[in-house]
Structures are given as structure tokens and as C-alpha cells.
Design a protein around this motif. Sequence first.
Motif, PDB file in Angstrom:
ATOM      1  N   LEU A 138       0.848  -1.186   0.000  1.00 29.02           N
ATOM      2  CA  LEU A 138       0.000   0.000   0.000  1.00 29.02           C
ATOM      3  C   LEU A 138       0.887   1.241   0.000  1.00 29.02           C
ATOM      4  CD1 LEU A 138      -2.881   1.225   0.305  1.00 29.02           C
ATOM      5  CD2 LEU A 138      -2.484   1.189   2.779  1.00 29.02           C
ATOM      6  N   TRP A 139       0.723   2.098  -1.008  1.00 32.76           N
ATOM      7  CA  TRP A 139       1.547   3.290  -1.185  1.00 32.76           C
ATOM      8  C   TRP A 139       0.751   4.552  -0.863  1.00 32.76           C
ATOM      9  CZ3 TRP A 139       6.623   3.847  -3.468  1.00 32.76           C
ATOM     10  CH2 TRP A 139       7.263   2.645  -3.730  1.00 32.76           C
ATOM     11  N   ASP A 140       1.410   5.500  -0.228  1.00 33.06           N
ATOM     12  CA  ASP A 140       0.891   6.863  -0.024  1.00 33.06           C
ATOM     13  C   ASP A 140       1.965   7.831  -0.507  1.00 33.06           C
ATOM     14  OD1 ASP A 140      -1.618   6.259   1.428  1.00 33.06           O
ATOM     15  OD2 ASP A 140      -0.266   5.510   2.979  1.00 33.06           O
ATOM     16  N   ILE A 141       1.662   8.613  -1.548  1.00 31.11           N
ATOM     17  CA  ILE A 141       2.601   9.584  -2.111  1.00 31.11           C
ATOM     18  C   ILE A 141       1.956  10.972  -2.042  1.00 31.11           C
ATOM     19  CG2 ILE A 141       3.985  10.231  -4.114  1.00 31.11           C
ATOM     20  CD1 ILE A 141       3.919   7.361  -5.029  1.00 31.11           C
ATOM     21  N   PHE A 142       2.657  11.913  -1.412  1.00 29.20           N
ATOM     22  CA  PHE A 142       2.127  13.266  -1.229  1.00 29.20           C
ATOM     23  C   PHE A 142       2.629  14.193  -2.338  1.00 29.20           C
ATOM     24  CE2 PHE A 142       1.734  11.427   2.951  1.00 29.20           C
ATOM     25  CZ  PHE A 142       0.579  11.985   3.467  1.00 29.20           C
ATOM     26  N   LYS A 178      -4.207   9.813   8.482  1.00 27.43           N
ATOM     27  CA  LYS A 178      -4.502  10.369   7.156  1.00 27.43           C
ATOM     28  C   LYS A 178      -5.878  11.029   7.139  1.00 27.43           C
ATOM     29  CE  LYS A 178      -3.331   6.496   5.049  1.00 27.43           C
ATOM     30  NZ  LYS A 178      -3.110   5.472   3.997  1.00 27.43           N
ATOM     31  N   LYS A 179      -6.824  10.426   7.866  1.00 28.50           N
ATOM     32  CA  LYS A 179      -8.158  11.026   7.963  1.00 28.50           C
ATOM     33  C   LYS A 179      -8.103  12.348   8.720  1.00 28.50           C
ATOM     34  CE  LYS A 179     -12.823  10.013   9.625  1.00 28.50           C
ATOM     35  NZ  LYS A 179     -13.681   9.006  10.335  1.00 28.50           N
ATOM     36  N   LYS A 180      -7.352  12.362   9.811  1.00 29.68           N
ATOM     37  CA  LYS A 180      -7.224  13.585  10.608  1.00 29.68           C
ATOM     38  C   LYS A 180      -6.482  14.666   9.828  1.00 29.68           C
ATOM     39  CE  LYS A 180      -6.175  13.032  14.938  1.00 29.68           C
ATOM     40  NZ  LYS A 180      -5.400  12.835  16.195  1.00 29.68           N
ATOM     41  N   GLU A 226      -8.906  16.324   7.552  1.00 31.96           N
ATOM     42  CA  GLU A 226      -9.864  17.153   8.281  1.00 31.96           C
ATOM     43  C   GLU A 226      -9.250  18.464   8.739  1.00 31.96           C
ATOM     44  OE1 GLU A 226     -11.058  14.641  11.442  1.00 31.96           O
ATOM     45  OE2 GLU A 226     -12.452  13.427  10.244  1.00 31.96           O
ATOM     46  N   GLU A 227      -7.991  18.435   9.175  1.00 30.19           N
ATOM     47  CA  GLU A 227      -7.373  19.626   9.751  1.00 30.19           C
ATOM     48  C   GLU A 227      -6.705  20.508   8.701  1.00 30.19           C
ATOM     49  OE1 GLU A 227      -4.753  18.706  12.932  1.00 30.19           O
ATOM     50  OE2 GLU A 227      -6.222  17.519  14.056  1.00 30.19           O
ATOM     51  N   PHE A 228      -6.102  19.910   7.677  1.00 32.52           N
ATOM     52  CA  PHE A 228      -5.326  20.693   6.712  1.00 32.52           C
ATOM     53  C   PHE A 228      -5.823  20.559   5.276  1.00 32.52           C
ATOM     54  CE2 PHE A 228      -2.575  20.214  10.353  1.00 32.52           C
ATOM     55  CZ  PHE A 228      -1.930  21.436  10.461  1.00 32.52           C
ATOM     56  N   GLY A 229      -6.797  19.714   5.047  1.00 25.84           N
ATOM     57  CA  GLY A 229      -7.384  19.607   3.724  1.00 25.84           C
ATOM     58  C   GLY A 229      -6.504  18.974   2.673  1.00 25.84           C
ATOM     59  N   ILE A 230      -5.546  18.155   3.062  1.00 25.78           N
ATOM     60  CA  ILE A 230      -4.664  17.496   2.091  1.00 25.78           C
ATOM     61  C   ILE A 230      -4.741  15.990   2.278  1.00 25.78           C
ATOM     62  CG2 ILE A 230      -3.098  19.464   1.991  1.00 25.78           C
ATOM     63  CD1 ILE A 230      -1.139  17.843   3.710  1.00 25.78           C
ATOM     64  N   GLU A 231      -4.483  15.282   1.227  1.00 17.72           N
ATOM     65  CA  GLU A 231      -4.419  13.825   1.267  1.00 17.72           C
ATOM     66  C   GLU A 231      -3.452  13.353   0.200  1.00 17.72           C
ATOM     67  OE1 GLU A 231      -7.584  11.396  -0.514  1.00 17.72           O
ATOM     68  OE2 GLU A 231      -8.717  13.266  -0.760  1.00 17.72           O
ATOM     69  N   PRO A 232      -2.868  12.181   0.404  1.00 17.03           N
ATOM     70  CA  PRO A 232      -1.913  11.665  -0.585  1.00 17.03           C
ATOM     71  C   PRO A 232      -2.625  10.905  -1.687  1.00 17.03           C
ATOM     72  CG  PRO A 232      -1.996  10.198   1.291  1.00 17.03           C
ATOM     73  CD  PRO A 232      -2.947  11.332   1.602  1.00 17.03           C
ATOM     74  N   TRP A 233      -1.848  10.565  -2.718  1.00 17.36           N
ATOM     75  CA  TRP A 233      -2.299   9.542  -3.657  1.00 17.36           C
ATOM     76  C   TRP A 233      -2.131   8.192  -2.962  1.00 17.36           C
ATOM     77  CZ3 TRP A 233       1.210  13.166  -6.222  1.00 17.36           C
ATOM     78  CH2 TRP A 233       0.565  14.037  -7.118  1.00 17.36           C
ATOM     79  N   THR A 234      -3.193   7.434  -2.851  1.00 17.58           N
ATOM     80  CA  THR A 234      -3.162   6.150  -2.157  1.00 17.58           C
ATOM     81  C   THR A 234      -3.577   5.049  -3.126  1.00 17.58           C
ATOM     82  OG1 THR A 234      -3.677   7.184  -0.032  1.00 17.58           O
ATOM     83  CG2 THR A 234      -4.067   4.812  -0.215  1.00 17.58           C
TER      84      THR A 234
END
Length: 896
Positions: free
Chosen positions: A768-772, A818-820, A823-831
Motif C-alpha cells: 500500500l503506497w501513499d505519495i504526497f 490520514k483522515k485527521k 480534516e485539519e489541513f485539507g490534504i491527502e496523498p495519492w493512495t
Amino acid sequence: MDAFISKQDRHRGDGDHNVQKMRRISNVSWLASKRQVHKTLKNRVNGKIWKQEEDDDDDDEWSLPTRTKNSSKKVKLTPAFEFSKGNGIPKKRLNKRSSFVVVDLEGDSEDEVLEQACIMNIRARKRARTSDSEAVKRNHMYTRLENGDFANASLGTSSSSPSSASDMKSNGSSSRTRTMRNLKQAKIEARPKCHQCMKNERKIVVPCKKCKSKIYCVQCIKQWYPQMTEEEIAEQCPYCRRNCNCNACLHSSGLIKVYIKRDITDSEKIQHLKYLIKSLLPFLEQICEEQTQEMQIEASIQGSSPEIAENFCNNDERVYCNHCATSIVDLHRSCPKCAYELCLSCCHEIREGSLSSRAEMKFRYVDRGSDYMHGGDPLPCDFENAEDQGEPTVVLWNANDDGSISCAPKEMGGCGDCVLELKRILQMGCISELKKKARDLVGFDTERADSMCNNSEAGREMLRSAASREGSKDNYLYCPAMNDIQEVEELFHFQKHWVKGEPVIVRDALEVTTHLSWEPMVMWRALCENVDRETRANMSEVKAIDCLSSCEVEISTIQFFKGYTEGRRYENFWPEMLKLKDWPPSDKFEDLLPRHCDEFISALPFQEYSDPKAGILNLAVKFPPDLLKPDMGPKTYIAYGTTEELGRGDSVTKLHCDMSDAVNILTHTAEVALSEEQQTAIQQLKRKHLAQDEKERLEQDKLDHHSIEQLGDCSGSWKEMGVSKIIETEKQPSQISEQLELSHNQPRGATLPGLPSEGETDNMCGALWDIFRRKDVSKLEEYLRKHSMEFRHTYCSPVKQVVHPIHDQCFYLTSKHKKKLKEEFGIEPWTFEQRIGEAIFIPAGCPHQVRNLKSCTKVAVDFVSPENVQECLLQIKKMIIYAIAEAIKDLEELIQ
């Protein structure tokens, strides 16, 4: 005298009697052999003999499948041996499902058995003649005896005559035994050898119909080629398929063509070289401008045109800045006393009064015991890191009024006595000349033609959902199949996504290879056979990373690879996650595993960029051959994994940024199933972990509140509010269980883009990859600093010090974080999930993290693309200069 003659005649008669007796024995042996031959043939006709028995008597019945001049050498299989009709055909076992042939090497033809029996009879007769000759020689011995010795001689003769017959009988028996033993050994040695294990005692083998020379035994097929059936081996053996993993083949390079892509035309080469020069020209001009300014400052210091002394540097040496550790390519300042080196960028920062700090991770975590790591109480300790608790001392380092710079203070590694002198490494004016040539070849227009690629151009089948950002156009990633990128248009599509800093996924990269086995045991076997004895002994153990404690542990190599397929656990049933990083432990991957290196390069998509040897758009390959180059790989990463997110001790690569672009291919996976007993224990331990997290968070809140009280910055109402907040945040065990249940039952496919849906099963997924995104880095760093105490690092201790949130590599964002973060900063990675055979292109400057869902083997290689050169940290200025120089040289040759 008459008595002597009579005695001699009697002795000769005994000798003739022995000879006749020996001949009768030989005839009996021949008759017995003949009867045994007919008995054997009869049994084989009736179908009673199909497979060689284990006892020695049946072993003696085995006969040579083909005749050779030297039976000790490997027998080359002929078409007649395998599939033609006639005498000497071995027994064949037909598979009911297909027509492939499995050869039973126990079958003998009638002629071959008769031939062997004749050979035995001839040898027995030869031994009989030899014994007869020896008996005659002993009779002649008596004629040489003197009369005085006659009595003793005649006595000895008369007494030895019965024993001579007995000796001859025993000698004949032992000779026959030796003959049978030698014949048996000759049969074994003459058997064809399995190409994999090079053993000739295998009973059932599968010959190849294509090459008609290689055979593989059933044992090796089951052990080393489990994905292939015997029918497939018979049709085309692994050697013909170029994926044989025997020791000889694994140590050979050049068996396959590593460049699977079509040949690049001269017109395309010219286009690529111009694109490279145009992309790098702005950076070359910046280097030129930086050096011109420093020359002007030096002229003002000396009051005349300066003479720059050369700093001699061997080709196998690198010059680094002592402050920022950046590679120095040409002009720099050096201390004549202590040889302290300073790059031009640091010189500029010192004159501006904005020298960046050289912060280092000095915090050392204390081992509080295994029980603490699993949610229990810590071992008592008086302090955690007392020697490093103080604030770092601030050392001033300023430039002189005339612009000169003194050597760094002793606290910073210098001597602080002398003025730094300007030095050079390259020839004077060579960079200015290079810039002029580049401009003349590509013109003054240095702007890139960025005709943006719309996702609709690529087609829905070439896109993968990886994010759900509102109002964003980059939620889908470019994801073509390997067979779809052979045309030049797909390279343009790649460049248009790549220049925007987006990851690219290429599916089915291994489908165009020979399917060589990437099983870790195959690689380790090849590695052990390719090193000397001392190195092989050192490789009996490996240093792995324990993901729970984030510490190195030594483990037997065999035990590590056994845990890769079977799993390991602690005494409390918590899964033990281990991983090997940068394995094998050497920068000579192609020397230690040459066949795997060729296989990996042949699987690389977009080889114009990714090829570590000849990529035309890869800056890392432009170095002159005599210069010391950075280690770009390939490297192998082997790690355990589990589908369920543990929250603590997961098999992860923590959040980090690579020093350059990279491409990562998942080559092998192994799924380890957890028992019900282990799953129950995991859920119980998770509750303990959550309770421990809450307890430590409350303790930290109280400490922070107490610090505020000591500073006198809080009123009575503020104190009451603070206490009430602490009480409100305390959770009951039921609430903790509810949180655990929500985390455990979270539908993966419904909440995380790029994952299979609830009912979908994908056995090919492994990681599972998360790339910002680069533009989200500042917000990501802010979040990590704010919530650093909620993360655990070494010995499962809370993170106490943060120097650089990403480069420290102490954070892994779970699904909860990642959920938090969103919610706090409005960003998410490519997952997204990486499947077997998928190649992931990671742009430089994009923070990313990986969690292994299964035991995984990945192979990665670094490269430097012209689009992301400003984000790389590997000798970039040197790469830019040499890349442009090499591109200009190649371009001039093509144009001429």
C-alpha cells in the motif's frame, strides 16, 4: 629324480584341474546371466518393471540408455533417445492429460542387456586366463629349486595346492563382485544429468522437446519451478525460456536482451538530446552566474584580476562542502591550514547572514523493555537522554567587511584562524564555454513546450483512482500497461504527467520478461555461489530491521527466509515484522546477481529515463567513466507483511523523500495466514496499545499544563478550563474498544481510493503506497510537528524530537492520521495498492510511505530526470555539467 618328475606332473595336473574348474564357473556365470537377462526381459514385457527399485539387485539390472565412449562424461541426449523408435528406447510414461514424455531411465533394451552380459563373460574369461598363467609360472618355479630345498619345496607345493584352488575360487568371486560394482557405477555415471542440480542419480526426468539436450528432474521442477507443469517443461525447458535459475545460469549475464523497447531512431535521439539540453540550460546558466559573482568578489578582495589556484582531486575522490555536505563541482573556498571546504551557496548565505543550521538528530531513545512495546509498563529509568536535553549552542559565523570569509569556528569543524581561499577544480572558463555551445545548438528559447495532457487523452483504462480531493484534476494517476507504452506517443504522455510531479504506475512490467524466479531463496542461493568462502560464511546471518522496535537484529538467513513464507511471531502471538533494506549489502548488484540484474533492467518501463546504464534522458549515466559515480542501484528490499493494519510494528517504510527519482517494481509476494488464536491475541493487544496511548497522552498534557503554571501565564479560570479539558479527553475502556472496532471494520475500498472494493479480492496486491504532492509538503510538516507525540519510533517510544519531519524518517501515517490530516489541513496523498509486476515511478521531492500487505520482494533503481533535477540531492551541479557536455557531444555527432 623320478620322484621329482612325478611330483611336477602331479602339480601340473592340479593346475589343469583348476583351470577347467574356473572355466566351468565362468560358464555357469554366463548361463546365470543369460537366464537373468531373459527373466528381466520377460518381466518388462509383462509391464512389471517400470521404475527402478531401491535394493541393490534391481540396481544391477539398470543399463545404459545410450552408448558413449566415456561413460563418466555427461551423455548428450539424441532424438533417438527421446522420441524415435527402435532399439535402445527408454521406457516412457505417458501423462493421461497430455502427450508429453517423462523418461524412466530404468528401461533397458534386449540388445543392451545381452551386450552387458557378454562384457561380463569376457572379463571373467580374461581373469581365468590370467589365473591359469599364474599357475604355470608357479610350476616353473620348482625347476629352479636346488636338491637341498626339494623337500621343503615339495612339501610347500603339496600343502598349497588345495589352498591355491580355494584362493582362485575366492578371487574369482571377488572379481565378479568388483565387476558388478564397477558396472553399476558406470551405469550411474553414464546417466544424463539434470541441468538444474547436475545430478545423474535422478530416476525420473523430463527431457526438452525443443533443444533436445537439456533435461530436468522431477524433484528440481517441484522445488525451483513450482509455477510450471511437467508438460510445459517438456514443450520448452527453462533454459530455452531463458528463465533457468540453476547456479550456472544465475551467474551468467547477457543471456537475455535487456533492452526490450524498440530501437530509437536518430531523429528521436536528436529530439531527446535537445529536450535534455533545453531542460538543463537554465540551471547551467545559474551555475555560471554564481561563479561569475564569486569571481567578482574575489577581484574586489585582491584588487586585481584573480588567479584561481587549482584544487587537485583524483577521479576516485569527491569534494564536499563541510557545512551542508553538498558535492562541489568547481569553484569553492578552502582553508589553507585545515583544508575546510565551503561551497558557493554557503558563502552566499554567510554574507547574507542567513546560514542554514546543520541540525542533526541527537536524541537517543531508551529501551524500556519488551513488555512496554506491547502495551505494558516500562522498565524504571532515571533519565532518557540527559546529555542531549540542553539547547544547542548558537555559534556566529559572519563574513568580513570586504566579503572575505574566515574559516569556520572550531565548534563547527574548522580552525577559525585563516581566510578561506578561492579554488577551482575544472579548467578556467569551461562552464562559460559549455553554456555558449548549448545556446548555439538549441537556440535562446529555453521555455519548455508544455502542452498539458488531459486525462481524457490517455483513456479510462490507463487511469487509476488514487485520491478524492474536491476540485482537483489530479485524483487519477496515469497507469498504462507495459505493452501499451512501446510507441513514442506514450513517452510524451509520461513526460506530460511527470513534469507536473505526478507518480506513474505501469502495469504488467514483468510480463515482457523471461519470468525468472524472484523468490528470495533463489536469489540467496545464487548469491552464496558467487562469493568467496569468507563472504559466504558472513552471509549466513543478516541484519534485519525489527519494525516494532525500529532496531537492527541479527538473524540466520535461513530463518529469515523461512519467516518470509511461514511468518514469525512473538511469545504473545503479535506478528514479528522484519525487513531487509538494500540487500544484497553491496553496490555491486550486477556483479553478485548478474542474471537478476538483466531481468530487472528488461522489465523497466520508459527506459529512456529509467535505464541505469544507457538511459538517454537519465542524467546519472552521463558521468565520465573514470569518475566516481553515486550508487543508483538496483537494490532489493525484502520484508514481511500482513493485510491488517496493526498500528504498531507494521511492516512499513516510513515517510521520507528519495534523493532522486526512483522506479520500484514488486517482483514477488508470499501471503502468511494468521490463525484464529493469533487474531484474537492481536485484538486484545490492540486494546492494550490504545489504553497505553491514552495514558501517556494524559500524562503529557499534565506536564504541559504544569509547565504553563510555572511560567505564571495562566489565570484561575484558565487552570479550571485546562483541568476540565483533560478530564473530558480521558476515555473509558468502552470508548477505546469502540474506537478499535471502528478502525478494524473500516471498509478499505470505500474510504481509500485505489483499493479493491469491499467484495473484491485481489491476490496480486502486495503493498500500500501513499505519495504526497510537493505543494502539500509544508502543510504535511506542520501536521507532523503538531501531532509528533502521537507517533512512536525507536523502542515504540513517543517521538520526542523533530528536526525535519520528513527527512527524520520517524513517522508513518496510519489510516486514522490520514483522515485527521485531511480534516485539519485539507490534504491527502495519492493512495493505491501495488500489484505484482507493477512499476511505480516516484518523482523526486514527493514524500511517500509504504506498508507491506504481504511478504514482499521489491527491486528499485534511482535515476535523475531533467524535469525533476531541481528536487534531487545527488551531486546535482556536477550531473548537470557533465550531462550537458555529453549531450552536446552526442548531438554534434548526430547532426554531422
